[in-house]
Design a protein around this motif. Structure first.
Motif, PDB file in Angstrom:
ATOM      1  N   SER A  23       5.271  33.170  17.489  1.00 50.01           N
ATOM      2  CA  SER A  23       4.648  33.652  18.219  1.00 50.01           C
ATOM      3  C   SER A  23       4.524  34.106  19.430  1.00 50.01           C
ATOM      4  O   SER A  23       4.287  33.823  20.918  1.00 50.01           O
ATOM      5  CB  SER A  23       2.723  32.373  18.132  1.00 50.01           C
ATOM      6  OG  SER A  23       3.393  31.180  18.818  1.00 50.01           O
ATOM      7  N   LYS A  24       6.126  33.326  19.405  1.00 46.29           N
ATOM      8  CA  LYS A  24       6.956  33.252  20.991  1.00 46.29           C
ATOM      9  C   LYS A  24       7.017  35.362  21.518  1.00 46.29           C
ATOM     10  O   LYS A  24       6.283  35.603  21.570  1.00 46.29           O
ATOM     11  CB  LYS A  24       8.269  32.908  20.742  1.00 46.29           C
ATOM     12  CG  LYS A  24       9.471  33.657  20.159  1.00 46.29           C
ATOM     13  CD  LYS A  24      10.379  33.597  20.130  1.00 46.29           C
ATOM     14  CE  LYS A  24      11.562  34.068  19.125  1.00 46.29           C
ATOM     15  NZ  LYS A  24      13.017  34.243  19.411  1.00 46.29           N
ATOM     16  N   THR A  25       6.498  35.275  23.026  1.00 52.38           N
ATOM     17  CA  THR A  25       6.890  36.043  24.195  1.00 52.38           C
ATOM     18  C   THR A  25       8.567  36.382  24.608  1.00 52.38           C
ATOM     19  O   THR A  25       8.796  36.101  23.511  1.00 52.38           O
ATOM     20  CB  THR A  25       5.609  35.799  25.016  1.00 52.38           C
ATOM     21  OG1 THR A  25       6.277  34.591  25.923  1.00 52.38           O
ATOM     22  CG2 THR A  25       5.064  35.521  24.677  1.00 52.38           C
ATOM     23  N   THR A  26       8.207  37.126  25.473  1.00 49.69           N
ATOM     24  CA  THR A  26       9.735  37.684  26.070  1.00 49.69           C
ATOM     25  C   THR A  26       9.801  36.899  27.048  1.00 49.69           C
ATOM     26  O   THR A  26       9.169  37.124  27.444  1.00 49.69           O
ATOM     27  CB  THR A  26       9.814  38.368  25.270  1.00 49.69           C
ATOM     28  OG1 THR A  26       8.882  39.708  26.575  1.00 49.69           O
ATOM     29  CG2 THR A  26       9.880  39.437  25.078  1.00 49.69           C
ATOM     30  N   HIS A  27      11.893  37.302  27.181  1.00 48.22           N
ATOM     31  CA  HIS A  27      11.541  36.351  28.736  1.00 48.22           C
ATOM     32  C   HIS A  27      11.565  37.289  29.891  1.00 48.22           C
ATOM     33  O   HIS A  27      10.973  38.921  29.123  1.00 48.22           O
ATOM     34  CB  HIS A  27      13.065  36.126  28.893  1.00 48.22           C
ATOM     35  CG  HIS A  27      14.057  36.979  27.913  1.00 48.22           C
ATOM     36  ND1 HIS A  27      14.624  38.477  28.633  1.00 48.22           N
ATOM     37  CD2 HIS A  27      15.217  36.786  26.867  1.00 48.22           C
ATOM     38  CE1 HIS A  27      15.269  38.662  27.898  1.00 48.22           C
ATOM     39  NE2 HIS A  27      15.683  37.722  27.664  1.00 48.22           N
ATOM     40  N   ASN A  35      18.372  40.885  24.005  1.00 48.00           N
ATOM     41  CA  ASN A  35      18.908  39.788  24.141  1.00 48.00           C
ATOM     42  C   ASN A  35      18.666  38.665  23.989  1.00 48.00           C
ATOM     43  O   ASN A  35      17.796  37.926  25.039  1.00 48.00           O
ATOM     44  CB  ASN A  35      20.746  39.289  24.012  1.00 48.00           C
ATOM     45  CG  ASN A  35      21.347  40.453  24.255  1.00 48.00           C
ATOM     46  OD1 ASN A  35      20.704  41.741  25.297  1.00 48.00           O
ATOM     47  ND2 ASN A  35      22.054  40.445  24.015  1.00 48.00           N
ATOM     48  N   PRO A  36      18.114  36.960  23.178  1.00 49.12           N
ATOM     49  CA  PRO A  36      17.894  35.970  23.079  1.00 49.12           C
ATOM     50  C   PRO A  36      18.318  35.584  24.208  1.00 49.12           C
ATOM     51  O   PRO A  36      19.620  35.047  24.769  1.00 49.12           O
ATOM     52  CB  PRO A  36      18.003  35.369  22.121  1.00 49.12           C
ATOM     53  CG  PRO A  36      18.437  36.225  21.548  1.00 49.12           C
ATOM     54  CD  PRO A  36      19.352  37.207  21.100  1.00 49.12           C
ATOM     55  N   LEU A  37      17.971  34.481  25.082  1.00 49.93           N
ATOM     56  CA  LEU A  37      18.525  33.980  26.417  1.00 49.93           C
ATOM     57  C   LEU A  37      18.564  32.665  26.689  1.00 49.93           C
ATOM     58  O   LEU A  37      16.963  31.987  26.117  1.00 49.93           O
ATOM     59  CB  LEU A  37      17.923  34.590  27.485  1.00 49.93           C
ATOM     60  CG  LEU A  37      17.955  34.168  29.038  1.00 49.93           C
ATOM     61  CD1 LEU A  37      19.528  34.095  29.247  1.00 49.93           C
ATOM     62  CD2 LEU A  37      17.461  34.444  29.833  1.00 49.93           C
ATOM     63  N   TYR A  38      19.566  31.359  26.265  1.00 46.11           N
ATOM     64  CA  TYR A  38      19.438  29.921  26.701  1.00 46.11           C
ATOM     65  C   TYR A  38      19.724  29.273  27.731  1.00 46.11           C
ATOM     66  O   TYR A  38      20.822  30.418  28.618  1.00 46.11           O
ATOM     67  CB  TYR A  38      20.036  29.278  25.549  1.00 46.11           C
ATOM     68  CG  TYR A  38      19.726  30.602  24.384  1.00 46.11           C
ATOM     69  CD1 TYR A  38      18.607  29.724  23.751  1.00 46.11           C
ATOM     70  CD2 TYR A  38      19.889  31.385  23.048  1.00 46.11           C
ATOM     71  CE1 TYR A  38      17.940  29.976  22.228  1.00 46.11           C
ATOM     72  CE2 TYR A  38      19.192  31.854  22.396  1.00 46.11           C
ATOM     73  CZ  TYR A  38      18.162  31.287  21.539  1.00 46.11           C
ATOM     74  OH  TYR A  38      17.673  31.961  20.124  1.00 46.11           O
ATOM     75  N   SER A  39      19.261  28.774  28.569  1.00 45.93           N
ATOM     76  CA  SER A  39      20.197  27.979  29.750  1.00 45.93           C
ATOM     77  C   SER A  39      20.090  26.730  28.845  1.00 45.93           C
ATOM     78  O   SER A  39      19.552  26.044  27.983  1.00 45.93           O
ATOM     79  CB  SER A  39      19.201  27.747  30.549  1.00 45.93           C
ATOM     80  OG  SER A  39      18.870  28.644  31.759  1.00 45.93           O
ATOM     81  N   LEU A  40      21.577  26.308  29.139  1.00 42.43           N
ATOM     82  CA  LEU A  40      22.231  25.105  28.522  1.00 42.43           C
ATOM     83  C   LEU A  40      22.347  24.014  29.556  1.00 42.43           C
ATOM     84  O   LEU A  40      23.186  24.119  30.761  1.00 42.43           O
ATOM     85  CB  LEU A  40      24.004  25.034  27.555  1.00 42.43           C
ATOM     86  CG  LEU A  40      24.709  23.774  27.437  1.00 42.43           C
ATOM     87  CD1 LEU A  40      23.948  23.524  26.343  1.00 42.43           C
ATOM     88  CD2 LEU A  40      25.799  24.421  26.527  1.00 42.43           C
ATOM     89  N   LEU A  50      17.675  25.351  26.422  1.00 40.22           N
ATOM     90  CA  LEU A  50      16.202  26.078  25.817  1.00 40.22           C
ATOM     91  C   LEU A  50      16.006  27.083  26.196  1.00 40.22           C
ATOM     92  O   LEU A  50      17.690  28.332  26.559  1.00 40.22           O
ATOM     93  CB  LEU A  50      15.821  25.401  27.973  1.00 40.22           C
ATOM     94  CG  LEU A  50      14.345  25.301  28.292  1.00 40.22           C
ATOM     95  CD1 LEU A  50      13.704  24.575  27.255  1.00 40.22           C
ATOM     96  CD2 LEU A  50      14.160  25.578  29.512  1.00 40.22           C
ATOM     97  N   ASN A  51      15.180  28.148  25.032  1.00 42.80           N
ATOM     98  CA  ASN A  51      14.932  29.360  24.630  1.00 42.80           C
ATOM     99  C   ASN A  51      13.778  29.761  25.661  1.00 42.80           C
ATOM    100  O   ASN A  51      13.272  29.246  26.278  1.00 42.80           O
ATOM    101  CB  ASN A  51      14.363  30.008  23.317  1.00 42.80           C
ATOM    102  CG  ASN A  51      14.239  30.825  23.735  1.00 42.80           C
ATOM    103  OD1 ASN A  51      14.140  31.634  23.548  1.00 42.80           O
ATOM    104  ND2 ASN A  51      14.434  31.313  21.472  1.00 42.80           N
TER     105      ASN A  51
END
Length: 304
Positions: free
Chosen positions: A109-113, A119-124, A154-155
């Protein structure tokens, strides 16, 4: 029903009791629990965490005063000795599996950034978690302190820590950071603590883009330059080659991208390094700026 009780119900709503009991049955050791169940333990820990309880005695007192709420949640009061025994003897993998189930529900049920790219975006990033030295001698980092290091990927689509790793409190950030397996096609933003040229090549080979800061005094050679929009704060957009002997020894990618950006709000100039040549320079800068989400997440986690 009180507002606080409603909050607890909303938190427990995604957790189906039958699914929890199935997991509790799978991850059970020893004799049958008589005075309390794993559900009692879970509700007690959740309520205590949200109300910032500091000890087993404090938890017990809080539960004693919240018996009506416990009734509505399908749980009962649990003595501190019983809670301590269950915490010590019963496997914590129950909650690992529970987290996995909740994560899957969030993913469906996730939304989008906020960016246009798909593309999926993550912060590390990573943060230290201080522990009691008397209780956690195994986590000792020096004579008066014990801690572990929490690494989070983090997604940005749902602000959920999709990748999590725990490591030694004194180990380098890269140890756990490079062990996280981000999906092909994703974009990962991280600070200078994660700069590793060999890892850069591994990500490039697996079709994973990264955005980070360029370290001061990095030796590189400009191969080509692109036109820039100074009105958006972009001062330079270059294709570069890391030309130091160390970079060559570590197998750095042959071609990387350097974006120089002036932040008018902070009145500072930033240099970004990336292996993505398709996004605009202003988007590269915005991706790194959006990395504050993982810092905010870790900051809030430290207050719990």
């Amino acid at each position: 029903m009180s507002h606080q009780n409603t909050v607890f119900h909303q938190l427990l709503k995604p957790i189906l009791r039958r699914d929890f009991e199935r997991l509790a049955h799978q991850h059970h050791q020893g004799q049958k629990l008589r005075k309390a169940t794993r559900w009692d333990q879970f509700v007690a820990i959740l309520m205590s965490q949200l109300s910032c309880r500091q000890s087993l005695r404090d938890i017990e007192s809080n539960l004693e005063s919240q018996q009506e709420k416990l009734y509505h949640l399908g749980a009962k009061r649990i003595a501190r000795s019983t809670l301590a025994r269950i915490n010590e003897e019963q496997p914590a993998c129950l909650y690992q599996q529970l987290f996995g189930q909740l994560l899957k529900k969030c993913e469906t049920s996730k939304t989008t950034h906020k960016f246009r790219f798909k593309n999926p975006l993550y912060s590390l990033d990573a943060s230290h978690i201080d522990l009691s030295l008397s209780l956690c001698g195994w986590a000792k980092v020096h004579e008066s302190k014990a801690s572990i290091k929490l690494t989070v990927g983090l997604n940005h689509s749902n602000t959920i820590p999709e990748f999590v790793a725990l490591g030694d409190g004194i180990e380098n950030d890269m140890v756990q950071g490079r062990a996280l397996k981000f999906p092909s096609g994703s974009i990962v933003a991280f600070d200078k603590g994660y700069i590793d040229y060999q890892w850069f090549s591994e990500m490039t080979n697996h079709n994973i883009s990264f955005v980070t800061r360029l370290r001061p005094k990095t030796v590189y050679r400009v191969k080509s330059q692109s036109n820039v929009l100074s009105c958006k704060g972009i001062l330079a957009d270059e294709h570069i080659e890391l030309s130091s002997d160390y970079a060559k020894k570590r197998g750095a990618p042959k071609l990387l991208r350097r974006v120089e950006f002036y932040d008018a709000d902070k009145k500072r100039t930033f240099e970004f390094l990336s292996n993505n040549f398709h996004l605009s320079a202003s988007t590269i800068a915005a991706i790194y700026k959006d990395r504050w989400k993982v810092e905010l997440f870790l900051r809030q986690l430290s207050k719990i």
